[in-house]
Design an enzyme around this catalytic site. Structure first.
Site, PDB file in Angstrom:
ATOM      1  N   TRP A 204      14.872 -45.539  52.846  1.00  0.00           N
ATOM      2  CA  TRP A 204      15.265 -44.729  53.722  1.00  0.00           C
ATOM      3  C   TRP A 204      14.446 -44.891  55.121  1.00  0.00           C
ATOM      4  CZ3 TRP A 204      14.508 -40.360  56.721  1.00  0.00           C
ATOM      5  CH2 TRP A 204      15.467 -39.679  57.622  1.00  0.00           C
TER       6      TRP A 204
ATOM      7  N   CYS B 272      13.029 -42.794  50.589  1.00  0.00           N
ATOM      8  CA  CYS B 272      12.593 -44.212  49.618  1.00  0.00           C
ATOM      9  C   CYS B 272      12.303 -43.788  48.174  1.00  0.00           C
ATOM     10  CB  CYS B 272      11.304 -45.012  50.280  1.00  0.00           C
ATOM     11  SG  CYS B 272      11.441 -45.136  52.120  1.00  0.00           S
TER      12      CYS B 272
ATOM     13  N   LYS C 191      19.524 -38.742  49.359  1.00  0.00           N
ATOM     14  CA  LYS C 191      20.082 -37.469  48.567  1.00  0.00           C
ATOM     15  C   LYS C 191      18.497 -36.783  48.362  1.00  0.00           C
ATOM     16  CE  LYS C 191      22.547 -35.913  44.736  1.00  0.00           C
ATOM     17  NZ  LYS C 191      23.259 -35.013  45.745  1.00  0.00           N
TER      18      LYS C 191
ATOM     19  N   ASN D 125       6.415 -44.695  49.392  1.00  0.00           N
ATOM     20  CA  ASN D 125       7.181 -43.756  49.807  1.00  0.00           C
ATOM     21  C   ASN D 125       6.500 -42.717  50.656  1.00  0.00           C
ATOM     22  OD1 ASN D 125       8.691 -41.105  47.954  1.00  0.00           O
ATOM     23  ND2 ASN D 125       9.376 -41.464  50.122  1.00  0.00           N
ATOM     24  N   GLY D 126       6.872 -42.283  51.739  1.00  0.00           N
ATOM     25  CA  GLY D 126       6.407 -41.170  52.541  1.00  0.00           C
ATOM     26  C   GLY D 126       6.208 -41.463  54.091  1.00  0.00           C
TER      27      GLY D 126
ATOM     28  N   HIS E 271      33.131 -16.090  71.888  1.00  0.00           N
ATOM     29  CA  HIS E 271      31.895 -15.844  72.471  1.00  0.00           C
ATOM     30  C   HIS E 271      31.599 -17.356  73.215  1.00  0.00           C
ATOM     31  CE1 HIS E 271      31.667 -11.503  71.777  1.00  0.00           C
ATOM     32  NE2 HIS E 271      31.612 -11.874  70.568  1.00  0.00           N
TER      33      HIS E 271
ATOM     34  N   GLU F 296      29.321 -34.843  57.163  1.00  0.00           N
ATOM     35  CA  GLU F 296      28.452 -35.857  56.517  1.00  0.00           C
ATOM     36  C   GLU F 296      29.012 -37.292  55.968  1.00  0.00           C
ATOM     37  OE1 GLU F 296      25.647 -34.427  53.318  1.00  0.00           O
ATOM     38  OE2 GLU F 296      27.312 -33.194  52.676  1.00  0.00           O
TER      39      GLU F 296
ATOM     40  N   LYS G 132      29.950 -30.777  54.588  1.00  0.00           N
ATOM     41  CA  LYS G 132      30.826 -31.672  53.682  1.00  0.00           C
ATOM     42  C   LYS G 132      31.510 -32.525  54.586  1.00  0.00           C
ATOM     43  CE  LYS G 132      29.012 -31.630  50.944  1.00  0.00           C
ATOM     44  NZ  LYS G 132      27.943 -30.802  50.482  1.00  0.00           N
TER      45      LYS G 132
ATOM     46  N   GLU H 246      29.210 -24.790  54.753  1.00  0.00           N
ATOM     47  CA  GLU H 246      29.048 -26.004  53.831  1.00  0.00           C
ATOM     48  C   GLU H 246      30.167 -26.772  53.878  1.00  0.00           C
ATOM     49  OE1 GLU H 246      26.982 -27.133  51.849  1.00  0.00           O
ATOM     50  OE2 GLU H 246      27.995 -28.184  50.445  1.00  0.00           O
TER      51      GLU H 246
ATOM     52  N   ARG I 270      17.977 -42.341  47.147  1.00  0.00           N
ATOM     53  CA  ARG I 270      16.920 -42.078  48.091  1.00  0.00           C
ATOM     54  C   ARG I 270      16.882 -42.662  49.285  1.00  0.00           C
ATOM     55  NH1 ARG I 270      12.944 -39.277  44.781  1.00  0.00           N
ATOM     56  NH2 ARG I 270      11.600 -39.629  46.277  1.00  0.00           N
TER      57      ARG I 270
HETATM   58  C1  G6P Z   1      19.767 -33.637  51.473  1.00  0.00           C
HETATM   59  C2  G6P Z   1      20.970 -33.930  50.864  1.00  0.00           C
HETATM   60  C3  G6P Z   1      21.677 -32.767  50.764  1.00  0.00           C
HETATM   61  C4  G6P Z   1      21.053 -31.393  50.060  1.00  0.00           C
HETATM   62  C5  G6P Z   1      19.613 -31.429  51.094  1.00  0.00           C
HETATM   63  C6  G6P Z   1      18.877 -30.446  50.189  1.00  0.00           C
HETATM   64  O1  G6P Z   1      19.946 -33.500  52.918  1.00  0.00           O
HETATM   65  O2  G6P Z   1      21.692 -35.079  51.506  1.00  0.00           O
HETATM   66  O3  G6P Z   1      22.833 -32.683  50.079  1.00  0.00           O
HETATM   67  O4  G6P Z   1      21.623 -30.184  50.403  1.00  0.00           O
HETATM   68  O5  G6P Z   1      19.031 -32.721  51.109  1.00  0.00           O
HETATM   69  O6  G6P Z   1      18.354 -31.142  49.013  1.00  0.00           O
HETATM   70  P1  G6P Z   1      17.778 -30.307  47.656  1.00  0.00           P
HETATM   71  O7  G6P Z   1      17.417 -31.577  46.657  1.00  0.00           O
HETATM   72  O8  G6P Z   1      16.461 -29.989  48.050  1.00  0.00           O
HETATM   73  O9  G6P Z   1      18.922 -29.612  47.487  1.00  0.00           O
END
Ligand code: G6P
Length: 595
Positions: free
Chosen positions: A75, A2, A590, A99-100, A494, A478, A475, A471, A27
């Site tokens: 969020w 948020c 994010k 927020n929290g 395995h 998500e 990607k 990674e 956010r």
């Molecule tokens: C969220 C984002 C990711 C990011 C992760 C860690 O899940 O969607 O893209 O890698 O947080 O975020 P940070 O800001 O700590 O890199």
């Protein structure tokens, strides 16, 4: 997560709030809302969905001339995304955005609010009812008293109809900054108010700020006055501009070479390293992070172990913080975070400090809490990243880890000097190879057309290739919602290999030239069971697969940096063809400022 915002003493509060909310949508985007005080009365507008939906709603209403207001982009943590659960929440003459997470909200409700009808399913609503209940005539006292009852994390902005000339803000374990300009301002993120302010104050946990038109006073929860000095603050270069790209994600993938160049140049020049760090060789290093930053950490481990000969443990922050980590004065902890605000990473940093460890953070946001609380900060220079799925910030984190790895090796004398000089040259040129890697986009578009209908994919690799696979898998899942898994190539046999059928998609990352023949065996194993394998490899290392994406030659230590590019582009193009909301994937945010 948020995002919250507030302003006071501005010509017109609504556009200031909306503008700030748009900048904080990363956010969370489940709902948004604002409340303003008009002639001492609260007027609230809130709506499920994006800020755009709120703007539409506001356009239908008369324009408010209010000079004070608060806003929120959500969020959802407690209560589904809906108009009712959208913030602001109101009780009597109080309106609040949060927020929290208020962890003891159920207990507080039973203890104090048995007879109060809740209008929402949120944890937040309890806080605003408590303010109403505890207030005799001073909002400040009610806030301090309420704050002391709450457990969990909270950043609040509060308005009170009986003190219409004041905006109240509180911080406990959720980010919050306040600032002065033509009026006073508060937000979860500096970027939301940077164009409005000339002076910035970062709030610390346990602080309350009272924002009047032209001044801000600070208090602790016992209502003692606090004197604060302003933070160094640079106007944000943030623009909501996608350039000629359809999405921020594509723009940011293309900005990756520049992010790498700027990060490397900031710390490595013709005279050598300029890091301001004097390390003694430790017994062990911990790297702690979340999401993609954790995947960058996995690459970091390979680099540190290879060059600096130090054992490295890489942990996700959410596990590290509750694991009784074996960390002390002798074990430096490196935290990697784009935002510098991720709640788990911040808690891990504090846990490490509590245990006496020296902390180093690799962070993209200079003003962030993680940057401000770390003993040493290595800033990545990726610039603001808007798309939820990180690309250029991840690329910049990798370069920061390469820098550190080479620097450690040089400082500890654990690698051949000439080889280290070669590596430094290669690192200075890495941005060029990453730029050349972008030329694979046309090939990737064709592959994306073929793969757009798949329902699952496996990503395999060895060593750093497994980190790259992890990674790449994240990607794709998500942003396209295709079920993906990453596996250490040698582990497939395995168990997971039983899921391979005719035409199952497997993407193989060949980052370790020395292990190419081992990866080849794993590719052959899945192909002989019907899988269609796409291999990603550097020009100097041959691999047989159904299709190969060949990238420019690069120093083997840095291969993940070029090899991640086709995976980022592939995720982007598949998601685009599937009609997904690329920059704002469902359920995600994010900056994850809750546990
Ligand atoms: C969220 C984002 C990711 C990011 C992760 C860690 O899940 O969607 O893209 O890698 O947080 O975020 P940070 O800001 O700590 O890199």
């Amino acid at each position: 997560m948020c995002g919250i915002i507030g302003c006071n003493g501005v010509e017109s509060a609504v556009p200031v709030l909306i503008n700030g909310l748009k900048k904080m949508e990363y956010r969370g985007y489940d709902s948004s809302g604002i409340a303003v005080l008009c002639k001492g009365k609260t007027v609230t507008e809130k709506k499920k969905g994006r800020v755009a939906a709120l703007v539409k709603e506001l356009e239908r209403k008369a324009n408010s001339e209010a000079q004070i207001g608060i806003g929120h982009t959500r969020w959802a943590t407690h209560g589904e995304p809906s108009d009712e659960n959208a913030h602001p929440h109101q009780s009597g003459k109080f309106t609040l955005v949060h927020n929290g997470i208020i962890e003891n909200h159920t207990k507080l409700k039973e203890q104090y609010l048995k007879l109060t009808a809740m209008k929402s399913g949120t944890d937040t609503e309890v806080a605003v009812h408590l303010l109403n209940r505890f207030c005799s005539d001073s909002c400040l006292e009610a806030i301090a008293h309420t704050a002391k009852q709450l457990e969990g994390s909270f950043a609040f902005a509060v308005m009170y109809e009986d003190e219409p000339e004041k905006l109240f803000c509180v911080r406990q374990a959720s980010p919050l900054v306040v600032g002065l300009g033509e009026g006073t301002f508060a937000a979860s993120d500096t970027a939301a108010i940077s164009e409005n302010i000339h002076t910035l104050y970062r709030m610390n946990d346990g602080e309350i700020a009272v924002l009047e038109k032209d001044r801000i006073s600070f208090y602790d929860f016992e209502l003692n006055r606090i004197t604060k000095t302003p933070d160094v603050f640079e106007k944000s270069s943030y623009t909501a501009d996608k350039g000629s790209c359809e999405h921020f994600m594509l723009k940011e993938i293309y900005e990756q070479p520049e992010a790498i160049r700027r990060t490397v140049e900031a710390y490595l020049n013709e005279n050598g390293f300029d890091l301001g760090l004097k390390p003694a060789k430790p017994e062990r290093i911990f790297i702690v992070a979340c999401g993609s930053a954790y995947h960058a950490g996995l690459v970091g481990r390979r680099v540190f172990e290879t060059l600096a000969k130090i054992p490295v443990s890489v942990e996700t922050a959410s596990e590290f913080r509750y694991s009784e980590p074996l960390v002390n004065e002798e074990t430096p902890v490196i935290i990697i975070s784009q935002s510098g605000e991720t709640a788990d990473s911040l808690a891990a940093l504090r846990e490490a400090k509590k245990r006496g460890a020296k902390t180093l953070s690799i962070v993209n946001v200079k003003e962030s809490t993680i940057a401000s609380e770390s003993d040493f900060v290595l800033l990545t220079r990726a610039g603001p990243e808007i798309a939820v799925a990180t690309t250029k910030a991840y690329g910049a984190q990798l370069s920061a880890l390469y820098l550190l790895g080479i620097y450690f090796a040089e400082s500890f004398g654990t690698a051949d000097k000439n080889e280290l000089e070669e590596m430094k040259k290669a690192l200075n040129d890495l941005h060029k190879s990453v730029s050349a890697a972008l030329n694979c986009e046309e090939q990737i578009k064709e592959i994306a057309h073929r793969l757009k209908g798949i329902d699952r994919a496996y990503f395999i690799g060895r060593g750093a290739g497994f980190a790259a696979a992890s990674e790449g898998s994240l990607k794709l899942k998500e942003i396209s919602y295709i079920h993906c898994e990453a596996y250490a190539a040698g582990e497939m046999k395995h168990g997971t290999i039983s899921l391979i059928e005719k035409d199952t998609t497997v993407i193989a990352m060949n980052t370790q030239t020395a292990l190419a023949h081992k990866l080849q065996s794993n590719i052959d194993e899945v192909r002989s069971r019907g899988a269609r394998v796409i291999a990603v490899t550097s020009a100097d290392s041959k691999i047989n697969a159904d299709e190969t994406i060949t990238l420019p030659e690069v120093h083997p230590l840095f291969a993940v940096s070029t090899q991640i590019v086709p995976l980022q582009l592939l995720s982007y193009h598949i998601a685009r063809l599937r009609g997904c909301d690329i920059d704002k994937p469902r359920n995600l945010a994010k900056s994850v400022t809750v546990e």
